[in-house]
Write a protein that holds these residues in place. Structure first.
Motif, short mmCIF file in Angstrom:
data_model
loop_
_atom_site.label_atom_id
_atom_site.label_comp_id
_atom_site.label_asym_id
_atom_site.label_seq_id
_atom_site.Cartn_x
_atom_site.Cartn_y
_atom_site.Cartn_z
N ILE A 82 0.84 -1.20 0.00
CA ILE A 82 0.00 0.00 0.00
C ILE A 82 0.87 1.25 0.00
CG2 ILE A 82 -1.66 1.34 1.36
CD1 ILE A 82 -2.78 -1.39 2.34
N MET A 83 1.89 1.27 0.86
CA MET A 83 2.72 2.46 1.01
C MET A 83 3.52 2.77 -0.25
SD MET A 83 1.84 3.61 3.84
CE MET A 83 0.65 2.85 4.95
N ARG A 84 3.95 1.74 -0.96
CA ARG A 84 4.76 1.99 -2.15
C ARG A 84 3.92 2.54 -3.30
NH1 ARG A 84 6.83 -3.68 -4.63
NH2 ARG A 84 8.11 -2.14 -5.74
N ASP A 85 2.60 2.43 -3.18
CA ASP A 85 1.72 2.91 -4.25
C ASP A 85 1.17 4.30 -4.00
OD1 ASP A 85 2.06 0.65 -5.80
OD2 ASP A 85 0.30 -0.38 -5.01
N ILE A 86 1.53 4.92 -2.88
CA ILE A 86 1.11 6.30 -2.65
C ILE A 86 2.36 7.18 -2.59
CG2 ILE A 86 -1.06 5.71 -1.52
CD1 ILE A 86 0.25 6.16 1.16
N TYR A 87 2.20 8.44 -2.91
CA TYR A 87 3.36 9.31 -3.08
C TYR A 87 3.78 9.98 -1.78
CZ TYR A 87 2.75 8.56 -8.04
OH TYR A 87 2.65 7.97 -9.28
N ILE A 88 4.10 9.13 -0.79
CA ILE A 88 4.66 9.66 0.45
C ILE A 88 6.18 9.67 0.32
CG2 ILE A 88 2.73 8.94 1.89
CD1 ILE A 88 4.42 6.48 2.71
N ASP A 89 6.82 10.45 1.20
CA ASP A 89 8.27 10.57 1.13
C ASP A 89 8.99 9.48 1.91
OD1 ASP A 89 8.74 13.27 -0.31
OD2 ASP A 89 7.17 13.71 1.16
N SER A 90 8.36 8.97 2.96
CA SER A 90 9.00 7.90 3.72
C SER A 90 7.96 7.16 4.56
CB SER A 90 10.10 8.45 4.63
OG SER A 90 9.59 9.38 5.55
N TRP A 91 8.33 5.94 4.92
CA TRP A 91 7.50 5.11 5.80
C TRP A 91 8.36 4.73 6.99
CZ3 TRP A 91 6.20 -0.72 4.98
CH2 TRP A 91 5.26 -1.13 5.94
N ARG A 92 7.97 5.21 8.17
CA ARG A 92 8.72 4.93 9.40
C ARG A 92 8.01 3.84 10.18
NH1 ARG A 92 9.55 9.53 13.93
NH2 ARG A 92 7.27 9.50 13.75
N ILE A 93 8.76 2.82 10.56
CA ILE A 93 8.21 1.70 11.31
C ILE A 93 8.81 1.71 12.71
CG2 ILE A 93 8.07 -0.81 11.46
CD1 ILE A 93 8.28 -0.87 8.39
N MET A 94 7.94 1.58 13.71
CA MET A 94 8.37 1.54 15.11
C MET A 94 7.70 0.38 15.81
SD MET A 94 7.90 5.64 15.80
CE MET A 94 8.64 5.60 17.43
N GLY A 95 8.40 -0.21 16.77
CA GLY A 95 7.78 -1.25 17.57
C GLY A 95 7.01 -0.64 18.72
N ILE A 96 5.94 -1.31 19.13
CA ILE A 96 5.20 -0.86 20.31
C ILE A 96 6.15 -0.86 21.51
CG2 ILE A 96 4.40 -3.19 20.91
CD1 ILE A 96 1.75 -1.93 21.78
N GLU A 97 6.00 0.12 22.41
CA GLU A 97 6.94 0.27 23.52
C GLU A 97 6.20 0.09 24.85
OE1 GLU A 97 10.24 3.01 22.44
OE2 GLU A 97 10.19 0.94 21.75
N PRO A 98 6.88 -0.37 25.88
CA PRO A 98 6.24 -0.57 27.19
C PRO A 98 6.07 0.75 27.94
CG PRO A 98 8.55 -1.17 27.31
CD PRO A 98 8.28 -0.83 25.87
N ILE A 99 5.23 1.63 27.39
CA ILE A 99 4.95 2.93 27.99
C ILE A 99 3.47 3.22 27.84
CG2 ILE A 99 7.27 3.87 27.56
CD1 ILE A 99 6.09 5.36 25.14
#
Length: 360
Positions: free
Chosen positions: A192-209
């Motif tokens: 999905i992300m590669r087919d829309i014209y965004i500049d970047s995709w940031r991935i983060m893991g869920i955090e214990p907070i």
């Protein structure tokens, strides 16, 4: 020189730079928490937005802060990053951010995008917004469930497209917080992300907070952590604009492989935050109930005075505070890890990715 030796050389340089920042901090990013109101109820929200209420500062108070920053940091203005809650729910958003733009500040925003109609996108353009990070946390059904709003995914994707259509912003980023259940959707999300014209995709893991502490079943396993790193590294090898978040030292195998820089927790060193009540923090994700987190309040002291004379706990190596960190071979590069997952009461790290990512 092999890759690991080169990384160690660069990490040594980074450690030297960090020590210089400890001695002479330079404010580069200043976060404004305009509101704690939110139109979603995310399971992983570090600030528990929507559950807490606080009287919001008047627009003139934010404008006064901007004038102070303009006067005290002339020649080197920090970027202003507005957040919440959902910052677009702040009633005087346009007034404050237009004023920031008129003073010469660059500014960006984090948003769930569901309020970004074509008209709101044009308002953001008028206000001079440079960058935006928008949350998409899974495929449609998953995203809506995690964020507590039916139809939220559809509205967020429409908001992203409304921004793209204007072709005027420096960076449109999508941020995805991955948990143990949603990790299986990364490949589908990538398509999905590669087919829309965004500049970047940031991935983060869920955090214990924050609210994530109420959902331990969603926290990532060691295998999950390695899967995320390998996923990002494989996409970057194909020159795709996929990156890991700024959090945590990742060890020699993954440092500089999944993002463009080496780890450096910048809270209180190059980054500061002003909350909805005027309290000054290092990073808004740090648990506010912990002792010593509040550095001052802008109603009592000028921000530049707080920045210059406080934050002492942030401008030092914390590894000596904990036996495990003190004896770790990575301590020079990690220095205790990310502040937002550091337990200030028990002086230990809640999430050490070296433990998770070391080859088993």
């Amino acid at each position: 020189m092999n890759k690991n030796k080169m990384k160690l050389s660069h990490l040594d340089l980074q450690a030297d730079v960090r020590n210089k920042f400890f001695e002479k901090p330079i404010l580069k990013q200043l976060f404004f928490e305009l509101t704690l109101s939110c139109n979603e109820h995310c399971w992983h929200c570090g600030s528990r937005c929507g559950d807490v209420r606080s009287e919001e500062m008047a627009p003139q108070e934010w404008k006064d802060i901007l004038v102070q920053i303009k006067e005290d940091f002339k020649g080197s203005l920090p970027q202003i990053n507005v957040t919440g809650g959902e910052p677009l729910l702040y009633p005087d958003f346009e007034e404050v951010m237009s004023y920031a733009h008129s003073l010469g500040f660059k500014w960006g925003m984090t948003s769930n995008a569901i309020l970004i109609t074509p008209e709101v996108a044009k308002m953001l353009q008028r206000c001079g917004m440079n960058t935006i990070s928008i949350s998409i946390d899974g495929l449609p059904e998953t995203h809506d469930r995690i964020r507590g709003l039916q139809g939220g995914y559809k509205r967020a994707m429409e908001g992203i497209q409304n921004l793209i259509d204007l072709q005027c912003f420096d960076s449109i980023m999508v941020t995805t917080v991955v948990n143990h259940e949603t990790i299986s959707e990364l490949d589908a999300l990538y398509e999905i992300m590669r087919d829309i014209y965004i500049d970047s995709w940031r991935i983060m893991g869920i955090e214990p907070i924050g609210r994530a502490l109420e959902h331990p079943e969603l926290l990532l396993t060691d295998n999950d952590q390695r899967y995320i790193m390998d996923f990002i590294r494989s996409k970057r090898a194909d020159n795709e604009p996929v990156t890991y978040g700024c959090c945590h030292y990742l060890g020699l195998e993954y440092e500089r492989e999944v993002r463009d820089w080496y780890f450096f927790c910048m809270a209180g060193v190059t980054v500061a935050s002003i909350t909805v009540t005027g309290d000054v923090y290092g990073c808004l994700d740090i648990d506010r109930e912990q002792p010593g987190i509040i550095q001052g309040n802008i109603h009592d002291r000028r921000f530049s005075d707080i920045w210059k004379n406080e934050f002492k706990a942030f401008r030092r190596d914390r590894a000596d505070d904990n036996e495990k960190c003190a004896t770790c071979e990575s301590r020079k590069y990690c220095m205790g890890g990310a502040f937002h997952t550091w337990d200030f009461t028990n002086k230990k790290q809640r999430l050490c990715l070296i433990d998770s990512l070391v080859a088993h």
